[in-house]
Design an enzyme around this catalytic site. Structure first.
Site, mmCIF file in Angstrom:
data_model
loop_
_atom_site.group_PDB
_atom_site.id
_atom_site.type_symbol
_atom_site.label_atom_id
_atom_site.label_comp_id
_atom_site.label_asym_id
_atom_site.label_seq_id
_atom_site.Cartn_x
_atom_site.Cartn_y
_atom_site.Cartn_z
ATOM 1 N N CYS A 104 0.999 -1.213 -0.003
ATOM 2 C CA CYS A 104 0.007 -0.207 -0.012
ATOM 3 C C CYS A 104 0.896 1.252 0.041
ATOM 4 C CB CYS A 104 -0.968 0.045 1.267
ATOM 5 S SG CYS A 104 -0.191 0.145 2.736
ATOM 6 N N CYS A 106 3.708 1.683 2.497
ATOM 7 C CA CYS A 106 4.922 1.130 2.281
ATOM 8 C C CYS A 106 5.792 1.880 1.405
ATOM 9 C CB CYS A 106 4.714 -0.504 1.414
ATOM 10 S SG CYS A 106 4.011 -1.577 2.271
ATOM 11 N N ASP A 117 -4.060 -30.757 0.946
ATOM 12 C CA ASP A 117 -2.923 -31.438 1.056
ATOM 13 C C ASP A 117 -2.396 -31.186 2.484
ATOM 14 O OD1 ASP A 117 -0.452 -33.065 0.521
ATOM 15 O OD2 ASP A 117 0.704 -30.984 0.315
ATOM 16 N N ASP A 131 0.778 -27.453 -1.924
ATOM 17 C CA ASP A 131 2.350 -26.897 -2.252
ATOM 18 C C ASP A 131 3.301 -27.553 -2.923
ATOM 19 O OD1 ASP A 131 3.011 -28.414 -0.169
ATOM 20 O OD2 ASP A 131 4.358 -26.879 0.274
ATOM 21 N N ASP A 191 2.445 -32.126 -5.706
ATOM 22 C CA ASP A 191 0.971 -31.947 -5.804
ATOM 23 C C ASP A 191 0.692 -31.425 -7.399
ATOM 24 O OD1 ASP A 191 0.274 -32.346 -3.433
ATOM 25 O OD2 ASP A 191 0.848 -30.316 -2.725
#
Lengths: 57, 789
Positions: free
Chosen positions: B101, B104, B505, B681, B685
């Site tokens: 944003c 930052c 998972d 992840d 997978d």
């Protein structure tokens, strides 16, 4: 109605000035970032700057 | 303070570990998740920049504890092509991860400005780019980047600077067109108003013509300068012989404009300059809003869609050294780990298989023999490999494909294509309808025929229809990006809204994926330290979540081979070793622990446990509330899977599944008519992520998994998933509302215009209002979902 002959050129002139100023502002990057500058004024810079911590070792 | 502060890191918003690090801010002790965040927060406080915490709208990015080494960025060869050397110092533009944003951008600005030797900083939160200008005699680039990284903003070399500059120029041109349209249109409408107010026709002809000429004067730049995008669009569409929206808009505008000019010249009854300028101005405004939403969405994607890794492992004088990809030269030997992307085009030295889907679109891995060429951007699978670099940087095939990738980003989802196709048919129908109306009125009342045909053309322009979907999708994607979620496929959001089953998972998804070593038992001659070093060498090249548990290793194993669901095998100091399930590594009965051995003899048994993500249970409960059935499919042993399932409240779970088994389960669910959302992840997978209806990958996972996923979570909060799901459903609702409104408006307005109840000016107003309404409705999707307390 002759006043129109005087006023209308003035309004056209002002229009040209407005467009010129707008184009100048865009070219100068005034519209590049519209999110960050508003935050700047929310904070005052009056506080004395603390010494920079020496974090590089 | 609410509870969210007590369970989440004050700096990055990630869940707190059992023993958080405390930092005092504003006289209050704040809990931080790690030393990295704590150091960043303490620095921000000491530098007097703690207003950042009050100004920000989203939590910052997690700060790595280990300080990254940016010294290689100081080298001349790395800087070449990126740093401009000027008389007033050097300049560079870097892309920064984690800028969420405006606060930052503000923090980066202030933090860097007090570095010695810093000349100028400008951070742009929308594009994620930071421009630095510094005095090379007083500071080094690496020191500045270190400062950035220490605050949690990891810098990357910006690619495609040229394209970015071009985009900025294009945006500025659009703003100028919009400004000229706004100023010109208000003037033209004011002069037209004077004519309208003369209802009793008392105005002398000379005055009337004077006002008409003034309208002509002020509307000319609006039509031809501001309206140029539509005119150019018409020319393009006519060249392609596919008349579309731009043709319709430009025809209406030009008709209104030139007919008004003709009327002015011959002193006719009506002029329609106001209709022409209003049409241009409001449509341009709608187009501008849509463009901005899309730009916000794509900017964040740009920063993360870096197929080419920034760093590569090169063989140097003293073993492996990590170097920036830009430092690679033809002839270098480079090592690529499993799941890592190939940094440059090169000749393979050891056989391996590669996922080249980025280059070829073929998702099945392609086996490559030694001597064959592999391309930058493809991903190494199953075993680590060595290659000799042949082409680097802009010569690689990947760079040649960069334009194609850019086009893929602009690719339209199915829904948008449909809306476009419908509106194109509608355009042809409209031209016919306007012509027919004009002809009928020509018989009845020739004086009004042109005006009514023009009103028909303007009032029912399906602009709202063609804006309805793209504006909603662009805004939704922008919101996703701000939530730290990247949509990699255009149809992902739509598919997500339809999901009714969610498959989890376990490792790395429901759990943190960073297992802690709980105990070591040694069976061979080696001691505890030695077996740990062996295990670490094996894991180093595997990119497996277990790798963290064994600590750092000096050298990687050779001939590394991953056996999905079983473990890994590799050669360390000439010995072939296996690490994984007991039956695979040590020839014993599987007991859920991790074994090191040569396949028959056991060397060591590791007790490894993985902690549950703090927000896992809440996420599962929320997804159930949203009507999804949770299922847990894991490759892990039965006991830990059952424990995790019980802890988060999933009844339906299965353990010891290979990737093929998982895929079969997902296919079975799909065969029952369920629409499956897959959350995963790891490398294992990837096929399941690709096989599910829609998939979400966790950012901590292997890069390969991201390529197969529809959406990627860049943060580590699992709680984002239900939020994304809600956003997906909200966007679906908004898209339906928009389409319904646009359709209804066009169908209702057309008959009214055809019977002559609508003047062209009114028609332009109605059509523009309808377009702005759907755009405004779409912009509602820009609201961030409320943070769970």
């Amino acid at each position: 109605m002759t006043i129109l002959l005087f006023l209308i050129p003035i309004s056209l002139l002002l229009l040209a000035v407005a467009i010129g100023a707008f184009v100048w502002a865009v070219r100068k990057g005034q519209f590049d970032d519209l999110d960050t500058p508003p935050l700047d004024m929310l904070r005052d810079d009056d506080r004395p700057m603390p010494p920079r911590p020496d974090e590089r070792d | 303070m609410n509870r969210a502060l007590a369970t989440a890191c004050h700096h990055c918003g990630e869940p707190l570990p059992a023993t958080p690090v405390l930092v005092e801010l504003d006289g209050q002790a704040r809990a931080m998740c790690c030393n990295g965040c704590a150091a960043a927060a303490a620095w921000i406080r000491d530098a007097g920049l703690d207003d950042y915490y009050r100004l920000r709208q989203a939590p910052g990015a997690r700060v790595d504890e280990a300080a990254a080494d940016y010294r290689s960025w100081d080298r001349e060869d790395v800087q070449a092509g990126h740093v401009e050397h000027g008389s007033d110092g050097d300049r560079i533009t870097v892309v920064v991860e984690g800028m969420h944003c405006a606060a930052c951008a503000w923090l980066i600005d202030r933090a860097l400005q007090r570095e010695p030797g810093m000349r100028e900083v400008s951070a742009n939160a929308v594009t994620g780019r930071v421009r630095l200008a510094w005095d090379p005699a007083r500071t080094k680039l690496s020191a500045l980047l270190q400062r950035l990284a220490a605050l949690g903003y990891r810098p990357h070399l910006a690619r495609g600077e040229q394209a970015e500059r071009e985009r900025r120029r294009e945006r500025n041109r659009l703003i100028i067109r919009l400004g000229v349209a706004a100023l010109g249109a208000t003037q033209a409408m004011m002069f037209s108003e004077a004519l309208y107010l003369d209802t009793a026709r008392e105005m002398p002809d000379a005055t009337r013509d004077f006002f008409r000429w003034l309208s002509f004067l002020t509307s000319t730049p609006v039509v031809f300068f501001s309206g140029w995008p539509f005119l150019a669009g018409m020319l393009r569409e006519l060249r392609l012989r596919r008349p579309g929206m731009d043709t319709l808009v430009a025809t209406s505008v030009l008709l209104a404009y030139f007919a008004s000019l003709a009327e002015t010249l011959r002193g006719g009854v009506h002029v329609w300059f106001d209709a022409a300028v209003m049409f241009v101005f409001f449509l341009l405004a709608a187009r501008f809003l849509e463009r901005m939403a899309r730009r916000k969405a794509s900017a964040r994607l740009d920063t993360l869609a870096r197929a080419q890794p920034a760093l590569a492992w090169r063989e140097g004088g003293e073993g492996l050294e990590q170097v920036p990809v830009t430092a690679l030269q033809a002839g270098d030997r480079v090592r690529v780990g499993v799941g890592e992307a190939v940094p440059a085009d090169g000749e393979l030295e050891t056989a391996a298989s590669f996922d080249e889907s980025l280059l070829t679109g073929e998702s099945a891995p392609v086996p490559r023999q030694a001597g064959e060429t592999v391309y930058a951007g493809s991903t190494c699978r199953e075993s680590a490999c060595w290659l000799r670099v042949q082409r680097t940087g802009s010569d690689t095939r990947l760079s040649q494909l960069a334009r194609t990738v850019e086009q893929a980003q602009a690719q339209r989802p199915r829904l948008a294509q449909l809306a476009e196709a419908v509106s194109m048919r509608f355009v042809l129908f409209l031209f016919a309808a306007a012509l027919a109306t004009g002809l009928v009125w020509w018989q009845l009342q020739p004086g009004r025929a042109f005006e009514i045909a023009l009103a028909v053309l303007v009032v029912s322009c399906p602009c709202a229809l063609s804006l309805a979907v793209p504006a909603a999708l662009a805004t939704a994607h922008g919101t996703l990006a701000r939530m730290g979620v990247l949509a990699l496929r255009p149809d992902g959001l739509d598919a997500l809204a339809n999901a009714d089953t969610v498959v989890f998972d376990k490792t790395g998804t429901l759990t943190l994926g960073q297992p802690q070593l709980r105990g070591v038992q040694c069976f061979g001659a080696e001691g505890r330290e030695a077996v740990l070093a062996l295990a670490a060498s094996l894991e180093l090249g595997a990119g497996h979540p277990l790798a963290h548990a064994f600590g750092a290793s000096a050298s990687a194993a050779e001939d590394l081979q991953a056996h999905p669901g079983l473990g890994i095998e590799g050669r360390v100091d000439g010995r072939v070793l296996r690490l994984g399930r007991a039956d695979f590594a040590a020839g014993r009965e599987d007991d859920g622990a991790l074994w090191l051995g040569d396949g028959r003899q056991a060397l060591a048994r590791f007790e490894v446990a993985d902690a549950l993500r703090p927000d896992a249970a809440a996420t599962v409960a929320r997804l159930r509330e949203l009507g999804l059935r949770p299922v847990l499919l894991s490759g892990d042993a039965a006991a830990p899977v059952a424990d995790v399932a019980a802890a988060v409240g999933i009844d339906d779970h299965a353990a010891r599944l290979s990737p093929e088994d998982k895929l079969a389960r997902v296919r079975a669910l799909q065969a029952q008519g369920h629409r499956v959302l897959m959350l995963g992840d790891g490398i294992n997978d990837a096929p399941v992520l690709a096989g599910a209806d829609v998939s979400v990958a966790m950012a901590g996972g292997a890069p390969l998994a991201h390529r197969a996923a529809d959406l990627v979570l860049t943060g580590t909060r699992l709680g984002r998933v239900p939020q994304v799901l809600e956003l997906a459903r909200r966007s679906r609702r908004v898209i339906r509302q928009n389409l319904a409104w646009a359709m209804a408006y066009n169908l209702i307005a057309l008959p009214f215009a055809a019977v002559g109840w609508v003047t062209p000016g009114l028609a332009a107003l109605g059509m523009a209002a309808s377009s702005l309404l759907v755009t405004g409705n779409a912009l509602r999707l820009g609201r961030l979902p409320a943070e769970p307390a």
